[in-house]
Motif scaffolding. Structure first.
Motif, mmCIF file in Angstrom:
data_model
loop_
_atom_site.group_PDB
_atom_site.id
_atom_site.type_symbol
_atom_site.label_atom_id
_atom_site.label_comp_id
_atom_site.label_asym_id
_atom_site.label_seq_id
_atom_site.Cartn_x
_atom_site.Cartn_y
_atom_site.Cartn_z
ATOM 1 N N ALA A 213 1.240 -0.704 3.011
ATOM 2 C CA ALA A 213 1.994 0.215 3.875
ATOM 3 C C ALA A 213 2.954 -0.536 4.777
ATOM 4 O O ALA A 213 4.035 -0.035 5.104
ATOM 5 C CB ALA A 213 1.015 1.040 4.711
ATOM 6 N N THR B 40 5.226 -3.175 1.556
ATOM 7 C CA THR B 40 5.863 -2.492 0.418
ATOM 8 C C THR B 40 5.421 -1.036 0.363
ATOM 9 O O THR B 40 4.704 -0.629 -0.555
ATOM 10 C CB THR B 40 5.507 -3.194 -0.915
ATOM 11 N N PRO B 41 5.816 -0.228 1.334
ATOM 12 C CA PRO B 41 5.327 1.154 1.388
ATOM 13 C C PRO B 41 5.710 1.995 0.175
ATOM 14 O O PRO B 41 5.034 2.981 -0.122
ATOM 15 C CB PRO B 41 5.960 1.698 2.672
ATOM 16 N N HIS B 42 6.769 1.593 -0.527
ATOM 17 C CA HIS B 42 7.195 2.386 -1.690
ATOM 18 C C HIS B 42 6.176 2.338 -2.823
ATOM 19 O O HIS B 42 6.237 3.160 -3.756
ATOM 20 C CB HIS B 42 8.558 1.879 -2.199
ATOM 21 N N LEU B 43 5.234 1.402 -2.776
ATOM 22 C CA LEU B 43 4.212 1.311 -3.818
ATOM 23 C C LEU B 43 3.052 2.274 -3.590
ATOM 24 O O LEU B 43 2.191 2.435 -4.458
ATOM 25 C CB LEU B 43 3.672 -0.117 -3.906
ATOM 26 N N ASP C 20 2.156 5.355 -3.966
ATOM 27 C CA ASP C 20 2.478 6.613 -4.631
ATOM 28 C C ASP C 20 1.393 6.909 -5.656
ATOM 29 O O ASP C 20 0.254 6.437 -5.525
ATOM 30 C CB ASP C 20 3.868 6.543 -5.274
ATOM 31 N N ARG D 55 0.961 5.721 -8.507
ATOM 32 C CA ARG D 55 0.464 4.498 -9.130
ATOM 33 C C ARG D 55 -0.722 3.944 -8.338
ATOM 34 O O ARG D 55 -1.737 3.534 -8.911
ATOM 35 C CB ARG D 55 1.584 3.453 -9.208
ATOM 36 N N THR E 133 -3.566 4.187 6.516
ATOM 37 C CA THR E 133 -2.190 3.737 6.268
ATOM 38 C C THR E 133 -1.203 4.543 7.110
ATOM 39 O O THR E 133 -0.093 4.085 7.387
ATOM 40 C CB THR E 133 -1.797 3.862 4.790
ATOM 41 N N THR F 295 2.588 3.777 8.495
ATOM 42 C CA THR F 295 3.755 4.446 7.916
ATOM 43 C C THR F 295 4.333 5.548 8.793
ATOM 44 O O THR F 295 5.516 5.860 8.696
ATOM 45 C CB THR F 295 3.413 5.051 6.543
ATOM 46 N N ARG G 16 6.097 14.884 6.826
ATOM 47 C CA ARG G 16 7.121 14.218 6.047
ATOM 48 C C ARG G 16 7.851 15.188 5.145
ATOM 49 O O ARG G 16 7.303 16.156 4.705
ATOM 50 C CB ARG G 16 6.497 13.102 5.225
#
Length: 287
Positions: free
Chosen positions: A107, A110-113, A115, A117, A158, A162, A287
């Motif tokens: 978080a 690399t917060p884009h990870l 998801d 996955r 997290t 975030t 969000r």
């Protein structure tokens, strides 16, 4: 302006408010007459809050690294308490502990990870210890409990990283909501329709407490300039459901408290159960 700087500014704005609340609370518990039944417990709780509040706000002053340390530290302790209550095997506990550190790190860096996955990997990780042990007696139950623990604790925490300034507001509002619930239950929950318990899981939690929490959380969010109906709903939902959720787990496990290291509160999970649910709801609703 970066999200970390915005969160730091939100924490700075919150300092006078938190100091004022703690100061007023300190005076109130100091002058309580000795005949008040909960006098000693209230004083212990105030001392705990006086230590916890600077740690929580201080983490945001340190930026993303600070909130990572806060989330990971809370997570490691909380999953240990959860594993003890759930009777988790060593491998299941190891998965929970690893996720408690890895997810806040993701978080932060690399917060884009974080998801679908990550969700898929967590589900597989929850099953691996039972699969490798060939547990055909309780493997499914173990996996389900571990998957729940992963979602309830590391994933929820997290949000401290975030959500940024919203994370500051959620943490402080949940804390004041707990106080509001106690005040509402004490003042209005002795008789009448508001004295009805929310659930048999926790007979002491009444609709009067919900009203107290609703007022306290709304006022705190307004004072912080962070009020919105979705965020208020997330915080209030956490205040109401978080305690019931942990009560359900503790009743099945046959324990009174998740731990004993927080004076006046029990274990860490006893303190952050509402925060965990509020963070999850805030990540969905805001969000």
């Amino acid at each position: 302006m970066s999200a970390a700087l915005i969160a730091e500014e939100a924490a700075a704005r919150a300092v006078p408010l938190v100091a004022g609340v703690l100061g007023a609370g300190g005076v109130a518990v100091a002058v309580l007459p000795s005949k008040v039944r909960m006098r000693a417990e209230l004083r212990r709780r105030w001392r705990t809050w006086a230590l916890v509040a600077p740690v929580f706000l201080g983490a945001y002053f340190l930026g993303g690294g600070g909130t990572f340390v806060l989330a990971a530290g809370l997570g490691v302790i909380a999953v240990s308490e959860f594993a003890r209550m759930a009777g988790s095997a060593r491998g299941d506990h190891a998965v929970l502990a690893a996720a408690a550190v890895a997810l806040p790190a993701l978080a932060w860096l690399t917060p884009h990870l974080l998801d679908l996955r990550a969700a898929a990997l967590l589900l597989v990780a929850a099953a691996v210890p039972a699969l490798l042990a060939g547990d055909d007696r309780s493997g499914f139950t173990r996996t389900a409990r571990t998957a729940f623990g992963l979602l309830w604790i590391p994933v929820a925490l997290t949000g401290l990283v975030t959500l940024g300034e919203t994370g500051v507001a959620v943490g402080l509002a949940v804390a004041l909501g707990d106080v509001g619930a106690w005040c509402g239950g004490t003042a209005l929950g002795r008789r009448g329709p508001l004295s009805r318990p929310l659930s048999p899981l926790s007979p002491g939690k009444t609709w009067a407490g919900v009203m107290g929490a609703a007022v306290a959380t709304a006022l705190l969010l307004l004072c912080l300039g962070a009020f919105s109906l979705p965020l208020w709903g997330a915080v209030l939902g956490g205040c109401v459901l978080g305690d019931l959720l942990e009560s359900m787990i503790k009743r099945e496990s046959g324990v009174k408290d998740a731990g004993s290291w927080l004076p006046g509160f029990g274990g860490l999970l006893d303190r952050i159960d509402s925060l965990l649910v509020a963070l999850l709801l805030a990540m969905v609703m805001v969000r």
